[in-house]
Design a protein around this motif. Structure first.
Motif, PDB file in Angstrom:
ATOM      1  N   GLN A  37       0.814  -1.207   0.000  1.00 49.53           N
ATOM      2  CA  GLN A  37       0.000   0.000   0.000  1.00 49.53           C
ATOM      3  C   GLN A  37       0.851   1.262   0.000  1.00 49.53           C
ATOM      4  O   GLN A  37       0.342   2.343  -0.291  1.00 49.53           O
ATOM      5  CB  GLN A  37      -0.957   0.002   1.188  1.00 49.53           C
ATOM      6  N   LYS A  40       0.550   4.530  -2.447  1.00 48.68           N
ATOM      7  CA  LYS A  40      -0.814   4.644  -2.956  1.00 48.68           C
ATOM      8  C   LYS A  40      -1.587   5.568  -2.022  1.00 48.68           C
ATOM      9  O   LYS A  40      -1.590   5.378  -0.813  1.00 48.68           O
ATOM     10  CB  LYS A  40      -1.490   3.276  -3.019  1.00 48.68           C
ATOM     11  N   SER A  41      -2.245   6.563  -2.597  1.00 49.22           N
ATOM     12  CA  SER A  41      -2.982   7.520  -1.775  1.00 49.22           C
ATOM     13  C   SER A  41      -4.268   6.894  -1.239  1.00 49.22           C
ATOM     14  O   SER A  41      -4.765   5.893  -1.769  1.00 49.22           O
ATOM     15  CB  SER A  41      -3.328   8.765  -2.598  1.00 49.22           C
ATOM     16  N   ARG A  42      -4.795   7.484  -0.194  1.00 53.35           N
ATOM     17  CA  ARG A  42      -6.068   7.022   0.376  1.00 53.35           C
ATOM     18  C   ARG A  42      -7.167   7.065  -0.689  1.00 53.35           C
ATOM     19  O   ARG A  42      -7.989   6.173  -0.790  1.00 53.35           O
ATOM     20  CB  ARG A  42      -6.433   7.902   1.589  1.00 53.35           C
ATOM     21  N   LEU A  45      -6.747   4.174  -3.077  1.00 56.25           N
ATOM     22  CA  LEU A  45      -7.175   2.933  -2.425  1.00 56.25           C
ATOM     23  C   LEU A  45      -8.698   2.856  -2.333  1.00 56.25           C
ATOM     24  O   LEU A  45      -9.287   1.783  -2.511  1.00 56.25           O
ATOM     25  CB  LEU A  45      -6.537   2.808  -1.043  1.00 56.25           C
ATOM     26  N   ASP A  46      -9.360   3.998  -2.092  1.00 60.43           N
ATOM     27  CA  ASP A  46     -10.827   4.023  -2.069  1.00 60.43           C
ATOM     28  C   ASP A  46     -11.409   3.696  -3.440  1.00 60.43           C
ATOM     29  O   ASP A  46     -12.408   2.977  -3.552  1.00 60.43           O
ATOM     30  CB  ASP A  46     -11.336   5.391  -1.605  1.00 60.43           C
ATOM     31  N   SER A 146     -10.429  15.941  -5.173  1.00 59.79           N
ATOM     32  CA  SER A 146      -9.808  15.373  -3.987  1.00 59.79           C
ATOM     33  C   SER A 146     -10.598  15.655  -2.713  1.00 59.79           C
ATOM     34  O   SER A 146     -10.578  14.855  -1.781  1.00 59.79           O
ATOM     35  CB  SER A 146      -8.374  15.890  -3.834  1.00 59.79           C
TER      36      SER A 146
END
Length: 182
Positions: A37, A40-42, A45-46, A146
């Motif tokens: 992970q 990888k940005s939040r 990942l979402d 964002s």
């Protein structure tokens, strides 16, 4: 140079995650590119989680190789999934990392290679990023924000586009390369 540092091993985290790594990189802690992970940005990942919910076995960080690639031997896909026989690559272009002209050139090169290899490609372009100006029937850009993410809605839009793509005459473009920015 020590020949052990160049030894390449095939690693398997599970049946869907097979990758090659040098012994040297493994001893320094390199891990499965799909499972890690880090980097990888939040928000990314979402979107991956939403892709899994929408399409099933979506992958994150899959390394793609194809003889049609002219810029690099391989590219890493932010998200990829096979939907109704079509493999779609979904790239999340965050404004912080993708605003520089050099990165825009890399994004265009990567897009060109992926399209040449036959992938359907969706670029999620964040905030004020300008469209890449790619006109191809298997290419779609979706503006995302964002501060107001909507990954499930984005995946639903991608699903509708892929359904259109499957129904479309292969000689006619489905949509222009860049969608209108809201």
């Amino acid at each position: 140079m020590n020949h052990w540092t160049q030894l390449t091993l095939t690693r398997r985290a599970d049946p869907a995650h097979v990758w090659q790594a040098t012994l040297d990189s493994r001893s320094k802690g390199a891990e499965c590119p799909e499972c890690k992970q880090a980097g990888k940005s939040r928000v990314e990942l979402d979107h991956h989680a939403a892709a899994e919910a929408a399409f099933g076995a979506a992958r994150s960080g899959a390394v793609l190789r194809h003889e049609a690639f002219t810029t690099r031997k391989s590219w890493t896909a932010d998200i990829s999934a096979t939907v109704a026989g079509t493999t779609v690559v979904i790239e999340y272009d965050g404004a912080y990392w993708h605003r520089a002209e050099a990165k825009t050139l890399t994004d265009r090169s990567k897009s060109t290679d992926l399209l040449a290899a036959g992938y359907a490609l969706v670029r999620l372009r964040e905030d004020e990023l300008q469209p890449l100006g790619i006109d191809h029937p298997r290419y779609l850009e979706i503006p995302v924000y964002s501060k107001a993410t909507r990954p499930r809605e984005v995946m639903a839009e991608i699903g509708r586009w892929l359904a259109e793509l499957a129904d479309q005459d292969p000689e006619e473009p489905v949509r222009k390369g860049s969608s209108a920015r809201a």
